[in-house]
Design a protein around this motif. Structure first.
Motif, short mmCIF file in Angstrom:
data_model
loop_
_atom_site.label_atom_id
_atom_site.label_comp_id
_atom_site.label_asym_id
_atom_site.label_seq_id
_atom_site.Cartn_x
_atom_site.Cartn_y
_atom_site.Cartn_z
N TRP A 55 16.23 2.86 21.26
CA TRP A 55 16.08 3.25 19.62
C TRP A 55 16.22 4.81 19.48
O TRP A 55 15.77 5.59 20.54
N PRO A 56 16.66 5.05 18.51
CA PRO A 56 16.66 6.52 18.04
C PRO A 56 15.40 7.38 18.31
O PRO A 56 15.14 8.44 18.67
N SER A 57 14.56 6.79 17.94
CA SER A 57 13.05 6.96 17.91
C SER A 57 12.82 7.69 19.39
O SER A 57 12.02 8.66 19.68
N ASP A 147 8.83 3.94 17.85
CA ASP A 147 9.15 2.79 17.20
C ASP A 147 8.69 1.53 17.65
O ASP A 147 9.44 0.40 18.01
N GLU A 176 8.79 7.50 14.58
CA GLU A 176 9.34 6.32 13.55
C GLU A 176 10.41 6.70 12.80
O GLU A 176 10.71 8.03 12.16
N PRO A 177 11.31 5.79 12.66
CA PRO A 177 12.63 5.98 11.96
C PRO A 177 12.68 5.51 10.27
O PRO A 177 13.61 5.20 9.74
N ASP A 201 10.27 16.48 12.74
CA ASP A 201 11.41 15.52 11.95
C ASP A 201 12.65 15.74 12.24
O ASP A 201 12.98 16.99 12.30
N ALA A 206 22.49 7.31 16.07
CA ALA A 206 22.04 5.99 16.65
C ALA A 206 22.67 5.72 18.10
O ALA A 206 23.89 6.25 18.29
N VAL A 214 20.26 8.71 11.83
CA VAL A 214 18.66 8.03 11.53
C VAL A 214 17.83 9.33 11.71
O VAL A 214 17.77 10.11 12.67
N ARG A 215 16.80 9.53 10.53
CA ARG A 215 15.91 10.54 10.50
C ARG A 215 14.64 9.85 11.15
O ARG A 215 14.29 8.95 10.72
N VAL A 216 14.19 10.51 12.26
CA VAL A 216 13.04 10.26 12.93
C VAL A 216 11.88 11.21 12.73
O VAL A 216 12.23 12.37 12.73
#
Length: 231
Positions: A55-57, A147, A176-177, A201, A206, A214-216
């Motif tokens: 996951w991006p996170s 995430d 978290e996304p 931030d 992705a 994706v902003r995490v």
């Protein structure tokens, strides 16, 4: 990270924490899930194989760990929901003593493979249910997770296991996304004795090709001071 994928692949290559990583995982998410459903498992919803995705996170959390190497190195750290192992491996590579836990033993099978593939001393991999933490109270200086909440019912168990495992004065990092469940999570913090602040931030691609990054966000949590003024 490397070029976004066009489809699921059992071996992926990403850049995180200042280095390249090769990560192996189950050959096919869909067939894994479909096989579980076909077996008629009554608890299938408890075992959706989210662990096999990256996951991006996890990418942003790995970057945060690298930026905080001095806070990580030499410390006992717990990775909640480690999946195929990237953030646990990043922490271990940065000099931490990491335990990676996941609900699914198969995830840890791949995490162990990935430690060897990337020439990182293997963290301690432990299959564990957060609701019944099998670690001594106050063991870890840092606890982190990328995430790890998809439903509100996970919020209380996550905060409980953090409170159980974290040493006095320790910190929790949650990546978290922007899922709505994290809004609930942040609102719930004071009720469970926590306070939190956003410390990082970053937008990230992705794993699979999509038009928008994706902003995490990374949130740092610590216990609220008790009546004696200690945290």
């Amino acid at each position: 990270m490397s070029q976004p994928l066009q489809h699921y692949e059992p071996e992926i290559h990403v850049t995180a924490a200042g280095r390249e990583w090769t990560l192996r995982r189950h050959s096919d998410f869909d067939s894994l899930w479909e096989g579980m459903v076909a077996d008629g498992r009554a608890d299938a919803d408890e075992h959706i194989p989210y662990w096999t995705e990256l996951w991006p996170s996890s990418l942003v959390l790995s970057e945060w760990l690298a930026r905080n190497r001095a806070r990580v190195a030499g410390h006992r750290c717990l990775d909640l929901g480690c999946g195929i192992g990237l953030t646990a491996l990043a922490g271990q590579w940065l000099g931490a003593e990491v335990m990676g836990i996941d609900y699914e033993a198969e995830a840890l099978h791949y995490a162990k493979i990935n430690a060897a593939l990337n020439n990182v001393p293997s963290p301690a991999w432990v299959a564990m249910d957060w609701r019944r933490p099998a670690v001594a109270p106050g063991t870890f200086d840092l606890v982190w997770g990328g995430d790890i909440m998809y439903e509100r019912r996970f919020v209380e168990p996550v905060l409980a296991v953090c409170g159980h495992a974290l040493a006095r004065g320790g910190k929790v990092w949650v990546a978290e996304p922007g899922r709505s469940v994290y809004e609930y999570f942040l609102r719930a913090l004071p009720s469970f004795g926590w306070q939190g602040r956003k410390v990082f931030d970053e937008p990230v691609d992705a794993l699979y090709a999509q038009a928008v990054k994706v902003r995490v966000a990374i949130w740092e949590l610590e216990r609220l001071p008790d009546r004696g003024g200690r945290s």
